[in-house]
Enzyme design. Sequence first.
Site, PDB file in Angstrom:
ATOM      1  N   GLN B 130       0.839  -1.170   0.083  1.00  0.00           N
ATOM      2  CA  GLN B 130       0.041  -0.163   0.046  1.00  0.00           C
ATOM      3  C   GLN B 130       1.073   1.262   0.038  1.00  0.00           C
ATOM      4  OE1 GLN B 130      -1.521   0.628   3.900  1.00  0.00           O
ATOM      5  NE2 GLN B 130      -3.232   2.160   3.521  1.00  0.00           N
ATOM      6  N   SER B 133       1.120   6.535   2.601  1.00  0.00           N
ATOM      7  CA  SER B 133       1.817   7.620   3.449  1.00  0.00           C
ATOM      8  C   SER B 133       2.938   8.194   2.746  1.00  0.00           C
ATOM      9  CB  SER B 133       2.433   7.025   4.801  1.00  0.00           C
ATOM     10  OG  SER B 133       1.298   6.392   5.199  1.00  0.00           O
ATOM     11  N   SER B 165       5.113  -0.970   4.219  1.00  0.00           N
ATOM     12  CA  SER B 165       5.424  -2.372   4.601  1.00  0.00           C
ATOM     13  C   SER B 165       5.614  -3.114   3.451  1.00  0.00           C
ATOM     14  CB  SER B 165       4.335  -2.758   5.568  1.00  0.00           C
ATOM     15  OG  SER B 165       3.857  -1.867   6.718  1.00  0.00           O
ATOM     16  N   GLU B 248      -8.871  -1.278   5.752  1.00  0.00           N
ATOM     17  CA  GLU B 248      -7.717  -1.388   6.766  1.00  0.00           C
ATOM     18  C   GLU B 248      -8.022  -1.721   7.957  1.00  0.00           C
ATOM     19  OE1 GLU B 248      -5.153   1.994   6.396  1.00  0.00           O
ATOM     20  OE2 GLU B 248      -3.339   1.021   7.360  1.00  0.00           O
ATOM     21  N   GLU B 378      -4.643   8.437  18.541  1.00  0.00           N
ATOM     22  CA  GLU B 378      -5.348   9.842  18.232  1.00  0.00           C
ATOM     23  C   GLU B 378      -6.454  10.003  17.349  1.00  0.00           C
ATOM     24  OE1 GLU B 378      -2.172   9.471  18.535  1.00  0.00           O
ATOM     25  OE2 GLU B 378      -2.060   9.773  21.044  1.00  0.00           O
TER      26      GLU B 378
HETATM   27  C1  LIG Z   1       4.614  -0.106  11.612  1.00  0.00           C
HETATM   28  C2  LIG Z   1       4.032   0.659  10.262  1.00  0.00           C
HETATM   29  C3  LIG Z   1       3.828   0.162   9.252  1.00  0.00           C
HETATM   30  C4  LIG Z   1       3.067   1.076   7.976  1.00  0.00           C
HETATM   31  N1  LIG Z   1       2.710   0.645   6.889  1.00  0.00           N
HETATM   32  C5  LIG Z   1       2.128   1.335   5.879  1.00  0.00           C
HETATM   33  C6  LIG Z   1       1.958   0.823   4.628  1.00  0.00           C
HETATM   34  O1  LIG Z   1       2.190  -0.314   4.426  1.00  0.00           O
HETATM   35  N2  LIG Z   1       1.660   1.831   3.816  1.00  0.00           N
HETATM   36  C7  LIG Z   1       1.274   3.059   3.881  1.00  0.00           C
HETATM   37  O2  LIG Z   1       0.927   3.772   3.183  1.00  0.00           O
HETATM   38  N3  LIG Z   1       1.652   3.608   5.236  1.00  0.00           N
HETATM   39  C8  LIG Z   1       2.067   2.697   6.373  1.00  0.00           C
HETATM   40  N4  LIG Z   1       2.241   3.270   7.592  1.00  0.00           N
HETATM   41  C9  LIG Z   1       2.019   4.641   7.696  1.00  0.00           C
HETATM   42  C10 LIG Z   1       1.039   5.098   8.599  1.00  0.00           C
HETATM   43  O3  LIG Z   1      -0.157   5.021   8.135  1.00  0.00           O
HETATM   44  C11 LIG Z   1       1.529   6.230   9.423  1.00  0.00           C
HETATM   45  O4  LIG Z   1       2.695   6.220  10.098  1.00  0.00           O
HETATM   46  C12 LIG Z   1       0.387   7.069  10.108  1.00  0.00           C
HETATM   47  O5  LIG Z   1      -0.865   7.240   9.429  1.00  0.00           O
HETATM   48  C13 LIG Z   1       0.875   8.182  10.766  1.00  0.00           C
HETATM   49  O6  LIG Z   1       1.411   9.181  10.106  1.00  0.00           O
HETATM   50  P1  LIG Z   1       2.636   9.870  10.490  1.00  0.00           P
HETATM   51  O7  LIG Z   1       3.756   8.732  10.517  1.00  0.00           O
HETATM   52  O8  LIG Z   1       2.965  10.723   9.109  1.00  0.00           O
HETATM   53  O9  LIG Z   1       2.335  10.686  11.718  1.00  0.00           O
HETATM   54  P2  LIG Z   1       1.675  12.254  11.871  1.00  0.00           P
HETATM   55  O10 LIG Z   1       0.328  12.251  10.843  1.00  0.00           O
HETATM   56  O11 LIG Z   1       2.594  13.269  11.598  1.00  0.00           O
HETATM   57  O12 LIG Z   1       1.211  12.003  13.363  1.00  0.00           O
HETATM   58  C14 LIG Z   1       2.052  12.357  14.362  1.00  0.00           C
HETATM   59  C15 LIG Z   1       1.441  12.677  15.829  1.00  0.00           C
HETATM   60  O13 LIG Z   1       0.358  13.593  15.815  1.00  0.00           O
HETATM   61  C16 LIG Z   1      -0.975  13.014  15.958  1.00  0.00           C
HETATM   62  N5  LIG Z   1      -2.041  13.760  14.970  1.00  0.00           N
HETATM   63  C17 LIG Z   1      -2.148  13.881  13.696  1.00  0.00           C
HETATM   64  N6  LIG Z   1      -3.028  14.627  13.460  1.00  0.00           N
HETATM   65  C18 LIG Z   1      -3.889  14.549  14.472  1.00  0.00           C
HETATM   66  C19 LIG Z   1      -5.170  15.075  14.697  1.00  0.00           C
HETATM   67  N7  LIG Z   1      -5.878  15.616  13.699  1.00  0.00           N
HETATM   68  N8  LIG Z   1      -5.666  14.979  15.842  1.00  0.00           N
HETATM   69  C20 LIG Z   1      -4.926  14.566  16.909  1.00  0.00           C
HETATM   70  N9  LIG Z   1      -3.563  14.106  16.748  1.00  0.00           N
HETATM   71  C21 LIG Z   1      -3.176  14.291  15.522  1.00  0.00           C
HETATM   72  C22 LIG Z   1      -0.785  11.862  15.705  1.00  0.00           C
HETATM   73  O14 LIG Z   1      -1.880  10.713  16.258  1.00  0.00           O
HETATM   74  C23 LIG Z   1       0.716  11.359  16.126  1.00  0.00           C
HETATM   75  O15 LIG Z   1       0.627  11.013  17.498  1.00  0.00           O
HETATM   76  C24 LIG Z   1       2.785   2.266   8.791  1.00  0.00           C
HETATM   77  C25 LIG Z   1       3.253   2.893   9.793  1.00  0.00           C
HETATM   78  C26 LIG Z   1       3.866   2.094  10.735  1.00  0.00           C
HETATM   79  C27 LIG Z   1       4.322   2.611  11.990  1.00  0.00           C
END
Ligand SMILES: Cc1cc2nc3c(=O)[nH]c(=O)nc-3n(C[C@H](O)[C@H](O)[C@H](O)COP(=O)(O)OP(=O)(O)OC[C@H]3O[C@@H](n4cnc5c(N)ncnc54)[C@H](O)[C@@H]3O)c2cc1C
Lengths: 375, 410, 401
Positions: B130, B133, B165, B248, B378
């Site tokens: 997928q 991100s 992933s 998902e 969150e």
């Molecule tokens: C192990 C793992 C596997 C993954 N696999 C995939 C994959 O296969 N394909 C893919 O596309 N993505 C994948 N991801 C990505 C995952 O979907 C994102 O990490 C996740 O959506 C969070 O986005 P970010 O890391 O940019 O954090 P951010 O969005 O920057 O968030 C940072 C912090 O801010 C908080 N936050 C953000 N917006 C808000 C809001 N509106 N209100 C309150 N708090 C908020 C979040 O909760 C978090 O604590 C994976 C992530 C991990 C850790």
Amino acid sequence: MNFDFSDDQKLLKDQAQRFLNDKSSLKVVRRILDTDETHASEVWKGIVELGWTGTTIPEAYGGIGLGHLELCMIAEELGRSLAPVPFSSSVYLATEALLLAGSEAQKQKYMPPLAAGEMIGTLALSESTQAATPRTMKVSFDGGKVKGVKMPVPDGDVANFAVVAVKTGSGTDEKSVSLAIVDLTGPGVTRAPLRTLDPTRNLSNVTFDNAPGELLGAQGGGWAIVQKVLDHAAVLVAFEQVGGADACLNMAKEYALNRYAFGRPIASFQAIKHKLADMYIKNELARSNSYYGAWALSTGAPDLAAAAAGCRVAATEAFNFAAKENIQTHGGMGFTWEFDCHLYYRRAKWLSLSLGSHLSWKDKLVSELEKRNAA
Amino acid sequence: MDFDDTPEEAAFRQQVQAWLQANAPQESAQSVFRAGMDEAAALKTARAWQAEKAAAGYAKITWPKEFGGMGGTSIQNVIYSQEEAKYNLPSGFFDIGLGMCIPTMMAYATPQQLARYVKPALHGEEIWCQLFSEPAAGSDVAGIRTRAERDGDDWIINGQKIWTSGAHYCDFGILVTRSDPTVPKHKGLTFFFLDMKSPGIEIRPIKQISGGANFNEVFFTNVRIPDTQRLGAIGDGWKVSLTTLMNERMAIGGGGSALGTDDLIDLARKITFPDGQPAIKNSAVRERLADWYVQGQGLKFTRFRTITALSKGQTPGPENSIGKAVSASRGQEYTAFAMEMMDMAGIVTDMDLAPYKAAFQAAWMMAPGMRIAGGTDEILKNIIAERVLGLPGDIRVDKDVPYNQLPGVK
Amino acid sequence: MDFEDTPEEAAYRAQVREWLEKNALTIPPATRVGVTESKAWQKIKAAAGYAAITWPKEYGGMGGTSMQNVIYGQEEANYNLPGNVFLIGTGMAMPMLMVHGTPEQKSRYIQPALYGDEIWCQLFSEPGAGSDLAGIRTRAERDGDDWIVNGHKIWTSGGHYSDWAILVTRSDPGLAKHKGLTFFLVDMKTPGIRVDRIKQISGQSHFNEVFLENVRIPDKNRVGAAGEGWKVALTVLMNERSAVGNIGMNVGVDELIQIARDAELIDGPAIHNAAVREKIADWHVQTQGLKYIRFRSLTALSKGITPGPESSITKAVSAPRRQDLAAFAMELMDMGGIIQDRQIVPYRAAFADDWLYAPGIRIAGGTDEILKNIIAERVLKLPGDVRVDTGVAFSDLPTGR
Ligand SMILES: Cc1cc2nc3c(=O)[nH]c(=O)nc-3n(C[C@H](O)[C@H](O)[C@H](O)COP(=O)(O)OP(=O)(O)OC[C@H]3O[C@@H](n4cnc5c(N)ncnc54)[C@H](O)[C@@H]3O)c2cc1C
Ligand SMILES: Cc1cc2nc3c(=O)[nH]c(=O)nc-3n(C[C@H](O)[C@H](O)[C@H](O)COP(=O)(O)OP(=O)(O)OC[C@H]3O[C@@H](n4cnc5c(N)ncnc54)[C@H](O)[C@@H]3O)c2cc1C
């Protein structure tokens, strides 16, 4: 009332922070994480040169004869920087044990090299994956020889000698436990590093096969001394935990202010704001309890045991919380090896387990409160 | 209301039990069978097992027969999962593909495309990932920047994805891109599927905090995708993404570690506390076990209610978010507590020394990722508040603003 | 680091002790006393300067330091004295007047408030505006030399026995919400004021609804310029946070330990139960933490540093802890925990009282959530919430129900 550190003590803290920023950056921590090195020997050398290893050792034994308050200031900065050095083992555990129970000859023999960093000491207590007790301990001391396995021993692979908790009687009560000083570089000792969640601090398996040792303190008095040493170390480690927790809060805050999602800094979402406010509250409760622990330690106050357990409980809670929620605040980035969040997550766990579990310290605290409440 | 199998269900369960007994690898009956297995070995075992399951129709019980499924009911699916859970079989490699990518394909791809892609995915021959991100868009997926520009019958893709992933072993991926940066952020997106071997794709593994590297950065430099591989209309990418994201949460729902309350109880029996009693006799331990058990049961029965709804033909709603919102942080708490019970040695990860081959320690290192992947704690609570309870959304500062005029976008 | 008094502090403590020994009005435990006793005691204190230690001498204070104030508080706590009903007057309203009041207002009001002759209450909150105080609707319209006030205030603690009130009103709804406010002093006996008691969840009535119908307030009772009411209200709120603390808390961890010793669980006294011990440990550590935070602030105070918004921590921690601790103490009494009969239940049912009082403490003077916002914004300097009400005319704002 004057419930604060003195200007001189704060100056020492600033100095410590500057030194560690300069010489023990997180790059150094990563080097230890990534390689087989047990500790950062150049940082250790700098620490020795600054005299920190002799902070609480009287001048007569080659130390600088400051007090525990000064040591607390240093500990907070060591915790903040995650310095990968055997400081806690040598200074909070071995040195404290010698200060508390060493004979004059033992002090003469061990203190000067400890202060000068020529020797590194540690305390060997645990033997398996459960808490060590007089009932379950097996390592024996007979005819001047230590036999058995200690695991995990903090900095066991780095230290020159260990204060080893040994059985000197067949009973299962506290009187069956004594302490023995054993040369870890001498005959009958084999050691092997253990794989752990925090490779930036050494933990080892130490096997004693009739290794020569000498009693520290009276025969049968070991358990009581260990409890006191742990109380002292609990206060000092609490300062390391407070330093670490504070570093996590700062990291989380910096990141949250600069990371945008949905067109806003994530620091503007209440879920994140209240998370950081919770971190701050826990950190302040821990810091204030630790100040009291520092006072109790430095004055030998009668409620030192309660004060020590109190600051340990608060600081363990604060650092564990700050470390995990710091990762959470960083989102995916926090889960990467490259970001430094996990270094704190690991160390928080190392510190919270290294002197025994959270639950057992809470239990100890309430035992102290019971005594007081009965009085 | 009852929990008994109906006669048909009981018959199905027997059939599954017999099949598993005959086909599941012997070692898989132990709960620590896979601890410490490296990725290549695990993938090999997983492919072999997937192929067996698919051949017998168990790989996707609810899919129609034409797609290689069993045409079975959701209840049968649950029964199979319950029985399979008694073995410790490799899983995880196909969840994204079969749980999210292929269902999205089923909603938007042509019959010819489905005929080509579904079967190999089901049999574990082709694995999907997928590509959503990006460095600047995680929780806020609609903020992605990867550009898609039309060039004759193709599209040219430039940009960067992250956290993908399995990208390093995947054959195909689903991809969301920005095709028009001059309209508001949710409007200018277009969705594709693509061959991960296409020229111009570079995959760099990301080392995660545990030291492993299950996810990747994926760079796109002038990657060509034929327009025939577009899913949904141009500019409708957000709608298509939502289909994937709904799936998902369903797929990850159960999430968390393979270790459960049972393992924790077992550990508490084996460890002696300083008072000489087994940890299980300590009431502070008991209180936690009770809490976690009740939470676990709550999740399970919430799932049962969903299944009951499913079996009556209703579509489960966003209530599913509860599953992950609870289980991820619960996993972090109870693995940490297991380590506490081991006292000073809780930190030790030597497989020969640490109980359960250090599986509690390993799960604790994975737990922070579970709290983030597929919707952070969150975000899940926001979803519960907004979509289940009907509370208003956060005040948006990015609505109706052309994407290229948002703060931070150049 | 030490907990000793400096020589000056010790001298002051000795002086206070001596004075209290001679003058303290002692109330036998478990007697109920009312406003009359409170007034009598306040008069004695005020005459000796102890009612306002930190106020300048010109206002009848002692011109003393905050440290002296704390010392007095510690010593006074050793006596069982009548309750203090003057906190709003001496803790919030008069300090505000010292900053914003006219010379006439100061000379008219400060003295009687200090001596307990006039009790003050606070007419701020409204049904539609609590946390968001600037959202109040009570209207003030100019009429010659007077203002005519119409509206509805709520949660007014002590409104039923108060003589005077500080009041914030909306004088211009055409301006943005923080801009159109005006602040007054109002005599609670003015025609058109009706005070209705509100029964709290505990069954008691400490607070009231206050209805204002064509209440005439002379312009000379305005504090600050018309339209500058928010600035004046802020001064009051700053003082409120430092006033609301552990009010009325008389059972804590020590009493919980005692209950745990006495309570027999199925396998022995509750105090031996690890789950009970764990909770005691947690609350003890929190309590101690707050105490030592206070010690740190005091140390800062004595060095002349004013403590900042960090003090929000105290209420943010202690209010929910109080609720949880009381609930757990009741749980240790098993089924009997629900009984509120003072003759039967340990500590005269003080835990049940606390449990019923705690929800109010989590709300009054800044809710838990608002306090965390304050910590996040003012201590950690995180951004404020996204606002939808800045720059919009008050009358154009959405109101809900
Ligand atoms: C192990 C793992 C596997 C993954 N696999 C995939 C994959 O296969 N394909 C893919 O596309 N993505 C994948 N991801 C990505 C995952 O979907 C994102 O990490 C996740 O959506 C969070 O986005 P970010 O890391 O940019 O954090 P951010 O969005 O920057 O968030 C940072 C912090 O801010 C908080 N936050 C953000 N917006 C808000 C809001 N509106 N209100 C309150 N708090 C908020 C979040 O909760 C978090 O604590 C994976 C992530 C991990 C850790
Ligand atoms: C015992 C007691 C005595 C009192 N005495 C007086 C008095 O003498 N004089 C007087 O004027 N007032 C008094 N009050 C009123 C008190 O100041 C208000 O109750 C308080 O400010 C909360 O306002 P509210 O009740 O309108 O709740 P609301 O403001 O409606 O709050 C409801 C809920 O929403 C939350 N909330 C509101 N805004 C936000 C936000 N921005 N972010 C997150 N959450 C938010 C709150 O935390 C709360 O949980 C008293 C209250 C009590 C309980």
